[in-house]
Scaffold this active site. Structure first.
Site, mmCIF file in Angstrom:
data_model
loop_
_atom_site.group_PDB
_atom_site.id
_atom_site.type_symbol
_atom_site.label_atom_id
_atom_site.label_comp_id
_atom_site.label_asym_id
_atom_site.label_seq_id
_atom_site.Cartn_x
_atom_site.Cartn_y
_atom_site.Cartn_z
ATOM 1 N N HIS A 183 0.872 -1.182 0.000
ATOM 2 C CA HIS A 183 0.000 0.000 0.000
ATOM 3 C C HIS A 183 0.909 1.233 0.000
ATOM 4 O O HIS A 183 1.552 1.536 1.006
ATOM 5 C CB HIS A 183 -0.882 -0.018 1.242
ATOM 6 C CG HIS A 183 -1.858 1.117 1.333
ATOM 7 N ND1 HIS A 183 -2.890 1.280 0.433
ATOM 8 C CD2 HIS A 183 -1.969 2.140 2.220
ATOM 9 C CE1 HIS A 183 -3.597 2.349 0.768
ATOM 10 N NE2 HIS A 183 -3.059 2.886 1.839
ATOM 11 N N ASP A 309 -11.167 -3.062 -4.122
ATOM 12 C CA ASP A 309 -10.798 -2.494 -2.814
ATOM 13 C C ASP A 309 -11.979 -2.589 -1.855
ATOM 14 O O ASP A 309 -12.287 -1.663 -1.119
ATOM 15 C CB ASP A 309 -10.330 -1.043 -2.956
ATOM 16 C CG ASP A 309 -9.672 -0.528 -1.672
ATOM 17 O OD1 ASP A 309 -9.101 -1.348 -0.930
ATOM 18 O OD2 ASP A 309 -9.743 0.688 -1.409
#
Length: 430
Positions: A183, A309
Protein backbone atom coordinates in the site's frame (compact mmCIF):
# COMPACT_ATOMS: atom_id res chain seq x y z
CA UNK A 1 -19.71 -29.69 -9.23
CA UNK A 2 -22.57 -30.46 -11.63
CA UNK A 3 -23.11 -34.14 -12.35
CA UNK A 4 -23.77 -33.49 -16.02
CA UNK A 5 -22.03 -31.21 -18.54
CA UNK A 6 -23.14 -27.63 -19.18
CA UNK A 7 -23.24 -26.21 -22.70
CA UNK A 8 -23.31 -22.44 -23.15
CA UNK A 9 -24.59 -21.59 -26.64
CA UNK A 10 -25.07 -18.40 -28.67
CA UNK A 11 -22.45 -16.53 -26.60
CA UNK A 12 -20.06 -13.71 -27.31
CA UNK A 13 -16.89 -15.45 -26.18
CA UNK A 14 -14.24 -13.04 -24.87
CA UNK A 15 -10.91 -14.50 -23.78
CA UNK A 16 -8.40 -11.76 -22.99
CA UNK A 17 -5.57 -14.32 -22.76
CA UNK A 18 -5.82 -15.37 -26.42
CA UNK A 19 -7.55 -12.34 -27.89
CA UNK A 20 -10.62 -14.39 -28.76
CA UNK A 21 -13.75 -12.29 -29.34
CA UNK A 22 -16.24 -14.26 -31.39
CA UNK A 23 -19.65 -15.86 -31.41
CA UNK A 24 -19.72 -19.46 -30.32
CA UNK A 25 -20.32 -22.02 -27.62
CA UNK A 26 -18.50 -23.43 -24.61
CA UNK A 27 -18.80 -26.85 -23.01
CA UNK A 28 -18.08 -27.46 -19.32
CA UNK A 29 -17.43 -30.97 -18.03
CA UNK A 30 -16.05 -32.09 -14.65
CA UNK A 31 -15.29 -28.55 -13.54
CA UNK A 32 -13.16 -27.74 -16.59
CA UNK A 33 -13.68 -26.18 -20.00
CA UNK A 34 -13.97 -29.20 -22.31
CA UNK A 35 -14.52 -27.43 -25.64
CA UNK A 36 -14.87 -23.91 -26.99
CA UNK A 37 -15.31 -22.25 -30.34
CA UNK A 38 -17.73 -21.31 -33.15
CA UNK A 39 -18.57 -24.98 -33.64
CA UNK A 40 -19.05 -27.10 -30.53
CA UNK A 41 -20.78 -30.43 -30.92
CA UNK A 42 -24.10 -31.07 -29.24
CA UNK A 43 -23.78 -33.15 -26.07
CA UNK A 44 -26.83 -35.29 -25.44
CA UNK A 45 -26.92 -35.13 -21.65
CA UNK A 46 -25.74 -31.52 -21.23
CA UNK A 47 -27.68 -28.74 -19.56
CA UNK A 48 -27.98 -26.10 -22.29
CA UNK A 49 -27.81 -22.41 -21.43
CA UNK A 50 -28.70 -20.04 -24.26
CA UNK A 51 -26.60 -16.92 -23.69
CA UNK A 52 -28.72 -14.90 -26.14
CA UNK A 53 -25.62 -13.06 -27.41
CA UNK A 54 -24.51 -12.06 -23.91
CA UNK A 55 -20.81 -12.05 -23.06
CA UNK A 56 -19.23 -15.23 -21.72
CA UNK A 57 -15.85 -14.53 -20.13
CA UNK A 58 -13.50 -15.79 -17.43
CA UNK A 59 -14.64 -15.04 -13.88
CA UNK A 60 -13.18 -11.90 -12.33
CA UNK A 61 -10.19 -12.17 -9.99
CA UNK A 62 -10.21 -9.43 -7.36
CA UNK A 63 -6.73 -8.90 -5.91
CA UNK A 64 -7.79 -6.69 -2.99
CA UNK A 65 -10.72 -7.29 -0.66
CA UNK A 66 -10.98 -6.85 3.10
CA UNK A 67 -13.16 -9.39 4.90
CA UNK A 68 -14.04 -9.03 8.56
CA UNK A 69 -13.82 -12.71 9.44
CA UNK A 70 -12.08 -13.60 11.69
CA UNK A 71 -12.62 -10.93 14.31
CA UNK A 72 -15.15 -8.60 12.70
CA UNK A 73 -17.79 -10.89 11.25
CA UNK A 74 -20.43 -8.20 11.78
CA UNK A 75 -18.83 -6.28 8.89
CA UNK A 76 -18.41 -9.22 6.51
CA UNK A 77 -18.05 -12.98 6.72
CA UNK A 78 -16.32 -15.29 4.27
CA UNK A 79 -19.78 -16.57 3.36
CA UNK A 80 -21.36 -13.15 2.73
CA UNK A 81 -18.30 -11.98 0.82
CA UNK A 82 -18.59 -15.03 -1.41
CA UNK A 83 -22.26 -14.35 -2.10
CA UNK A 84 -21.53 -10.69 -2.91
CA UNK A 85 -18.65 -11.70 -5.18
CA UNK A 86 -20.74 -14.23 -7.09
CA UNK A 87 -23.43 -11.62 -7.73
CA UNK A 88 -20.76 -9.31 -9.13
CA UNK A 89 -19.07 -11.91 -11.30
CA UNK A 90 -16.01 -12.30 -9.07
CA UNK A 91 -14.97 -15.96 -8.86
CA UNK A 92 -11.70 -15.49 -6.94
CA UNK A 93 -11.03 -13.08 -4.06
CA UNK A 94 -7.63 -12.30 -2.57
CA UNK A 95 -8.44 -11.47 1.06
CA UNK A 96 -6.29 -9.06 3.03
CA UNK A 97 -4.59 -9.97 6.36
CA UNK A 98 -6.14 -7.07 8.32
CA UNK A 99 -8.17 -9.37 10.57
CA UNK A 100 -8.21 -10.20 14.28
CA UNK A 101 -6.00 -12.10 14.74
CA UNK A 102 -3.77 -10.84 11.95
CA UNK A 103 -2.87 -13.40 9.28
CA UNK A 104 0.79 -13.55 10.30
CA UNK A 105 0.81 -17.16 11.53
CA UNK A 106 0.66 -20.28 9.33
CA UNK A 107 -2.06 -21.80 11.53
CA UNK A 108 -4.31 -18.77 11.04
CA UNK A 109 -3.73 -18.78 7.27
CA UNK A 110 -4.61 -22.47 7.22
CA UNK A 111 -7.77 -21.79 9.25
CA UNK A 112 -8.96 -19.05 6.88
CA UNK A 113 -8.22 -21.24 3.85
CA UNK A 114 -10.24 -24.12 5.27
CA UNK A 115 -13.03 -21.89 6.54
CA UNK A 116 -13.34 -20.21 3.14
CA UNK A 117 -13.42 -23.57 1.38
CA UNK A 118 -16.25 -24.74 3.65
CA UNK A 119 -18.40 -21.60 3.62
CA UNK A 120 -17.74 -19.52 0.49
CA UNK A 121 -19.25 -20.23 -2.91
CA UNK A 122 -16.27 -18.58 -4.65
CA UNK A 123 -12.52 -19.10 -4.29
CA UNK A 124 -10.98 -17.04 -1.47
CA UNK A 125 -7.18 -16.99 -1.38
CA UNK A 126 -5.65 -15.31 1.68
CA UNK A 127 -2.77 -12.86 1.47
CA UNK A 128 -0.60 -13.09 4.58
CA UNK A 129 0.94 -10.28 6.57
CA UNK A 130 4.26 -8.94 5.32
CA UNK A 131 5.34 -7.97 8.84
CA UNK A 132 4.38 -9.42 12.21
CA UNK A 133 1.24 -7.82 13.57
CA UNK A 134 1.20 -5.47 10.55
CA UNK A 135 3.52 -3.26 12.60
CA UNK A 136 6.15 -2.80 9.92
CA UNK A 137 9.02 -3.66 12.24
CA UNK A 138 9.76 -7.37 11.89
CA UNK A 139 9.34 -9.44 8.74
CA UNK A 140 6.81 -12.27 8.89
CA UNK A 141 7.77 -15.90 8.17
CA UNK A 142 7.25 -15.70 4.42
CA UNK A 143 8.38 -19.25 3.67
CA UNK A 144 6.12 -20.91 6.26
CA UNK A 145 3.16 -18.68 5.40
CA UNK A 146 3.56 -19.52 1.73
CA UNK A 147 3.54 -23.24 2.55
CA UNK A 148 0.35 -22.71 4.56
CA UNK A 149 -1.40 -21.31 1.51
CA UNK A 150 -0.68 -17.56 1.42
CA UNK A 151 -0.87 -16.33 -2.16
CA UNK A 152 0.87 -12.98 -1.56
CA UNK A 153 2.31 -10.84 1.24
CA UNK A 154 1.06 -7.42 2.27
CA UNK A 155 0.37 -5.25 5.28
CA UNK A 156 -3.03 -4.40 3.82
CA UNK A 157 -3.94 -0.79 4.54
CA UNK A 158 -0.60 -0.07 6.20
CA UNK A 159 2.66 0.90 4.55
CA UNK A 160 6.06 -0.43 5.57
CA UNK A 161 7.88 2.82 6.25
CA UNK A 162 11.17 1.21 7.32
CA UNK A 163 13.21 0.85 4.13
CA UNK A 164 15.50 -1.77 5.66
CA UNK A 165 12.54 -3.98 6.56
CA UNK A 166 11.15 -3.63 3.05
CA UNK A 167 14.55 -4.43 1.55
CA UNK A 168 14.82 -7.61 3.62
CA UNK A 169 11.27 -8.64 2.73
CA UNK A 170 11.88 -8.18 -0.99
CA UNK A 171 15.15 -10.10 -0.77
CA UNK A 172 13.62 -12.96 1.18
CA UNK A 173 10.53 -13.08 -1.02
CA UNK A 174 12.72 -13.25 -4.14
CA UNK A 175 14.15 -16.58 -2.97
CA UNK A 176 10.63 -18.02 -2.66
CA UNK A 177 9.34 -16.30 -5.81
CA UNK A 178 6.75 -14.71 -3.51
CA UNK A 179 4.80 -11.58 -4.43
CA UNK A 180 5.05 -8.47 -2.25
CA UNK A 181 1.94 -6.26 -2.46
CA UNK A 182 2.36 -2.83 -0.91
CA UNK A 183 0.00 0.00 0.00
CA UNK A 184 1.96 2.99 -1.29
CA UNK A 185 1.10 5.81 1.07
CA UNK A 186 3.57 7.52 3.39
CA UNK A 187 1.67 7.95 6.69
CA UNK A 188 3.79 10.93 7.72
CA UNK A 189 2.93 12.81 4.53
CA UNK A 190 -0.71 11.77 4.87
CA UNK A 191 -0.70 13.25 8.37
CA UNK A 192 -4.19 14.39 9.31
CA UNK A 193 -5.29 14.55 5.67
CA UNK A 194 -8.66 13.05 4.79
CA UNK A 195 -9.05 13.77 1.05
CA UNK A 196 -7.06 14.85 -1.98
CA UNK A 197 -5.03 18.00 -1.37
CA UNK A 198 -6.17 20.82 -3.63
CA UNK A 199 -8.72 23.54 -4.25
CA UNK A 200 -11.73 21.34 -3.51
CA UNK A 201 -10.37 20.26 -0.10
CA UNK A 202 -9.69 23.89 0.73
CA UNK A 203 -13.26 24.85 -0.13
CA UNK A 204 -14.59 22.06 2.08
CA UNK A 205 -12.25 23.10 4.87
CA UNK A 206 -10.64 19.65 4.96
CA UNK A 207 -6.94 18.81 5.45
CA UNK A 208 -5.54 17.32 2.25
CA UNK A 209 -3.38 14.35 1.29
CA UNK A 210 -0.73 15.34 -1.28
CA UNK A 211 0.04 13.12 -4.26
CA UNK A 212 3.60 12.98 -2.94
CA UNK A 213 2.38 10.76 -0.09
CA UNK A 214 1.98 8.12 -2.78
CA UNK A 215 4.81 8.92 -5.17
CA UNK A 216 7.55 9.23 -2.54
CA UNK A 217 6.74 5.76 -1.20
CA UNK A 218 6.43 4.32 -4.70
CA UNK A 219 9.77 5.78 -5.80
CA UNK A 220 11.46 4.29 -2.75
CA UNK A 221 9.96 0.88 -3.39
CA UNK A 222 11.02 0.86 -7.04
CA UNK A 223 14.61 1.59 -6.02
CA UNK A 224 14.48 -1.29 -3.54
CA UNK A 225 13.14 -3.59 -6.23
CA UNK A 226 16.06 -2.60 -8.43
CA UNK A 227 18.39 -3.37 -5.52
CA UNK A 228 16.89 -6.75 -4.60
CA UNK A 229 15.18 -8.16 -7.69
CA UNK A 230 12.08 -9.13 -5.68
CA UNK A 231 8.62 -9.31 -7.32
CA UNK A 232 6.65 -6.22 -6.36
CA UNK A 233 3.05 -5.10 -6.87
CA UNK A 234 1.87 -1.60 -5.95
CA UNK A 235 -1.60 -2.38 -4.60
CA UNK A 236 -3.28 0.78 -5.87
CA UNK A 237 -2.01 3.94 -7.52
CA UNK A 238 -4.16 7.02 -7.92
CA UNK A 239 -2.29 9.86 -9.65
CA UNK A 240 -0.62 10.64 -12.98
CA UNK A 241 2.88 10.89 -11.47
CA UNK A 242 2.59 7.32 -10.20
CA UNK A 243 1.75 6.12 -13.71
CA UNK A 244 4.99 7.68 -14.96
CA UNK A 245 6.97 5.95 -12.19
CA UNK A 246 5.48 2.54 -12.98
CA UNK A 247 5.90 2.99 -16.72
CA UNK A 248 9.58 3.88 -16.28
CA UNK A 249 10.14 0.85 -14.02
CA UNK A 250 8.63 -1.46 -16.63
CA UNK A 251 10.74 0.05 -19.40
CA UNK A 252 13.80 -0.79 -17.29
CA UNK A 253 12.63 -4.40 -17.04
CA UNK A 254 11.99 -4.44 -13.30
CA UNK A 255 9.57 -7.09 -11.91
CA UNK A 256 6.96 -4.46 -11.07
CA UNK A 257 3.18 -4.48 -11.52
CA UNK A 258 0.41 -2.30 -10.13
CA UNK A 259 -3.30 -2.00 -9.59
CA UNK A 260 -5.94 0.69 -9.36
CA UNK A 261 -9.17 0.82 -7.40
CA UNK A 262 -12.39 0.94 -9.39
CA UNK A 263 -13.27 3.97 -7.25
CA UNK A 264 -10.34 5.96 -8.64
CA UNK A 265 -11.39 5.00 -12.18
CA UNK A 266 -15.08 5.81 -11.87
CA UNK A 267 -15.09 8.75 -9.42
CA UNK A 268 -13.15 11.90 -8.60
CA UNK A 269 -12.88 14.24 -5.62
CA UNK A 270 -15.90 16.27 -6.69
CA UNK A 271 -18.13 13.25 -6.11
CA UNK A 272 -17.55 13.68 -2.37
CA UNK A 273 -19.96 16.59 -2.71
CA UNK A 274 -21.49 17.49 0.62
CA UNK A 275 -19.14 15.38 2.80
CA UNK A 276 -20.29 11.95 1.62
CA UNK A 277 -18.42 9.64 3.97
CA UNK A 278 -18.98 6.56 1.75
CA UNK A 279 -16.46 8.24 -0.55
CA UNK A 280 -13.77 8.63 2.10
CA UNK A 281 -11.16 6.22 0.79
CA UNK A 282 -7.47 5.35 0.90
CA UNK A 283 -5.97 6.35 -1.46
CA UNK A 284 -8.35 9.30 -1.72
CA UNK A 285 -10.35 10.20 -4.79
CA UNK A 286 -8.15 12.49 -6.85
CA UNK A 287 -8.56 15.32 -9.37
CA UNK A 288 -10.29 14.58 -12.66
CA UNK A 289 -6.95 14.84 -14.50
CA UNK A 290 -5.60 12.03 -12.35
CA UNK A 291 -8.69 9.92 -13.00
CA UNK A 292 -8.22 10.32 -16.74
CA UNK A 293 -4.57 9.34 -16.38
CA UNK A 294 -5.65 6.16 -14.56
CA UNK A 295 -8.06 5.28 -17.37
CA UNK A 296 -5.41 5.82 -20.04
CA UNK A 297 -2.97 3.66 -18.08
CA UNK A 298 -5.50 0.81 -17.89
CA UNK A 299 -6.12 1.13 -21.63
CA UNK A 300 -2.42 0.96 -22.55
CA UNK A 301 -1.56 -1.75 -20.02
CA UNK A 302 0.65 0.31 -17.71
CA UNK A 303 -1.81 -0.46 -14.91
CA UNK A 304 -2.08 -4.24 -14.76
CA UNK A 305 -5.16 -4.88 -12.64
CA UNK A 306 -8.39 -3.22 -11.53
CA UNK A 307 -9.53 -4.11 -8.00
CA UNK A 308 -12.68 -3.52 -5.99
CA UNK A 309 -10.80 -2.49 -2.81
CA UNK A 310 -13.81 -3.99 -1.05
CA UNK A 311 -13.69 -2.65 2.52
CA UNK A 312 -16.96 -3.09 4.44
CA UNK A 313 -17.60 -0.63 7.26
CA UNK A 314 -20.57 -0.58 9.60
CA UNK A 315 -22.86 2.32 10.36
CA UNK A 316 -20.96 3.29 13.52
CA UNK A 317 -17.74 3.95 11.58
CA UNK A 318 -19.34 5.78 8.63
CA UNK A 319 -22.10 7.93 10.15
CA UNK A 320 -19.60 10.37 11.56
CA UNK A 321 -18.21 13.74 10.49
CA UNK A 322 -16.15 13.22 7.32
CA UNK A 323 -12.80 13.72 9.04
CA UNK A 324 -13.64 11.12 11.68
CA UNK A 325 -15.25 8.47 9.46
CA UNK A 326 -13.35 5.30 8.57
CA UNK A 327 -11.88 4.81 5.11
CA UNK A 328 -13.41 2.23 2.81
CA UNK A 329 -16.28 1.19 0.58
CA UNK A 330 -17.81 -2.11 -0.48
CA UNK A 331 -17.22 -3.00 -4.10
CA UNK A 332 -17.43 -6.69 -4.94
CA UNK A 333 -20.93 -6.44 -6.40
CA UNK A 334 -20.35 -3.21 -8.35
CA UNK A 335 -16.81 -3.83 -9.66
CA UNK A 336 -17.88 -4.96 -13.13
CA UNK A 337 -20.79 -2.54 -13.58
CA UNK A 338 -18.72 0.48 -12.53
CA UNK A 339 -15.83 -0.59 -14.74
CA UNK A 340 -18.13 -0.95 -17.74
CA UNK A 341 -18.65 2.81 -17.61
CA UNK A 342 -15.21 3.08 -19.23
CA UNK A 343 -16.31 0.80 -22.07
CA UNK A 344 -19.56 2.67 -22.59
CA UNK A 345 -17.60 5.94 -22.75
CA UNK A 346 -15.30 4.48 -25.41
CA UNK A 347 -12.21 4.89 -23.21
CA UNK A 348 -11.26 1.22 -22.80
CA UNK A 349 -12.20 -1.75 -24.97
CA UNK A 350 -14.15 -4.55 -23.32
CA UNK A 351 -11.42 -7.19 -23.90
CA UNK A 352 -8.76 -4.89 -22.42
CA UNK A 353 -10.93 -4.13 -19.41
CA UNK A 354 -11.61 -7.81 -18.80
CA UNK A 355 -7.91 -8.56 -19.16
CA UNK A 356 -7.19 -6.29 -16.19
CA UNK A 357 -9.68 -8.19 -14.04
CA UNK A 358 -9.08 -11.76 -15.24
CA UNK A 359 -5.95 -12.69 -17.17
CA UNK A 360 -3.45 -10.28 -15.62
CA UNK A 361 -4.38 -11.03 -11.98
CA UNK A 362 -4.13 -14.75 -12.77
CA UNK A 363 -0.70 -14.27 -14.33
CA UNK A 364 0.60 -12.15 -11.46
CA UNK A 365 -0.69 -14.54 -8.79
CA UNK A 366 0.17 -17.73 -10.66
CA UNK A 367 -3.44 -18.94 -10.76
CA UNK A 368 -4.78 -21.36 -13.39
CA UNK A 369 -7.89 -19.28 -14.19
CA UNK A 370 -8.42 -16.08 -16.11
CA UNK A 371 -8.73 -17.67 -19.54
CA UNK A 372 -11.15 -19.52 -21.82
CA UNK A 373 -9.39 -22.55 -23.24
CA UNK A 374 -9.66 -26.31 -23.14
CA UNK A 375 -8.55 -27.68 -19.78
CA UNK A 376 -8.85 -24.37 -17.93
CA UNK A 377 -10.97 -24.18 -14.77
CA UNK A 378 -14.64 -23.51 -15.47
CA UNK A 379 -14.72 -20.24 -13.51
CA UNK A 380 -16.99 -18.26 -15.81
CA UNK A 381 -19.37 -15.33 -15.96
CA UNK A 382 -22.15 -14.55 -18.37
CA UNK A 383 -23.25 -10.92 -18.41
CA UNK A 384 -25.19 -8.37 -20.41
CA UNK A 385 -22.93 -5.30 -20.72
CA UNK A 386 -25.86 -3.07 -21.69
CA UNK A 387 -28.43 -4.04 -19.04
CA UNK A 388 -29.36 -0.84 -17.14
CA UNK A 389 -30.25 -0.66 -13.47
CA UNK A 390 -30.24 1.73 -10.52
CA UNK A 391 -28.27 0.47 -7.54
CA UNK A 392 -30.13 0.23 -4.25
CA UNK A 393 -27.70 -0.45 -1.40
CA UNK A 394 -30.42 -2.42 0.40
CA UNK A 395 -30.17 -5.04 -2.34
CA UNK A 396 -26.47 -5.64 -1.75
CA UNK A 397 -25.50 -9.05 -0.44
CA UNK A 398 -22.62 -7.65 1.60
CA UNK A 399 -23.41 -7.30 5.28
CA UNK A 400 -22.21 -3.70 5.13
CA UNK A 401 -23.86 -1.25 2.74
CA UNK A 402 -21.23 1.48 2.42
CA UNK A 403 -21.23 1.71 -1.37
CA UNK A 404 -20.21 4.92 -3.17
CA UNK A 405 -22.59 3.98 -5.99
CA UNK A 406 -25.86 4.06 -4.04
CA UNK A 407 -28.68 5.25 -6.34
CA UNK A 408 -26.23 5.45 -9.27
CA UNK A 409 -27.40 4.55 -12.76
CA UNK A 410 -25.24 1.65 -13.93
CA UNK A 411 -25.15 -0.60 -16.96
CA UNK A 412 -24.02 -4.20 -17.10
CA UNK A 413 -25.41 -7.02 -14.99
CA UNK A 414 -24.11 -10.50 -14.33
CA UNK A 415 -26.59 -13.16 -15.36
CA UNK A 416 -24.72 -16.37 -14.44
CA UNK A 417 -21.61 -17.02 -12.35
CA UNK A 418 -19.99 -20.44 -12.46
CA UNK A 419 -17.21 -21.61 -10.12
CA UNK A 420 -15.40 -24.89 -10.80
CA UNK A 421 -18.22 -25.99 -13.08
CA UNK A 422 -21.00 -25.23 -10.58
CA UNK A 423 -23.49 -22.40 -11.05
CA UNK A 424 -23.31 -20.29 -7.87
CA UNK A 425 -25.34 -17.30 -9.07
CA UNK A 426 -28.19 -17.26 -11.55
CA UNK A 427 -30.21 -14.17 -12.49
CA UNK A 428 -31.96 -15.73 -15.49
CA UNK A 429 -35.76 -15.41 -15.51
CA UNK A 430 -37.57 -18.57 -14.49
Amino acid sequence: MNDKPTLFTNARLIDPASGRDERGALLVRDGLIADIGPQVGVVADAEVIDCKSQVLAPGLIDMRAFIGEPGAAHRETLKSAGEAAAAGGVTTIVSMPDTSPVLDDPAIVDFVTRRARDTSIVHIRPAAALTKGLKGQEMAEIGLLREAGAIAFTDGLRSVTNAQVMRRALTYARDFDALIVHHVEDPDLVGTGVMNEGEFATRLGMPGIPREAETVMLERDIRLVRLTGGRYHAAMISCADSVDIIRDAKVRGLPVTCGVSINNLALNENDIGDYRTFLKLSPPLRHEDDRQAMIEAVADGTIDVVVSDHNPQDVETKRLPFAEAANGAVGLETLLSAALRLVQAGQVSLPNLLRSMTTRPAEILGLPGGRLERGAPADLIMFDPDAPYVLDKRDLRSLSKNTPFDEARLEGQVTVTMVAGRIVFDRRPN
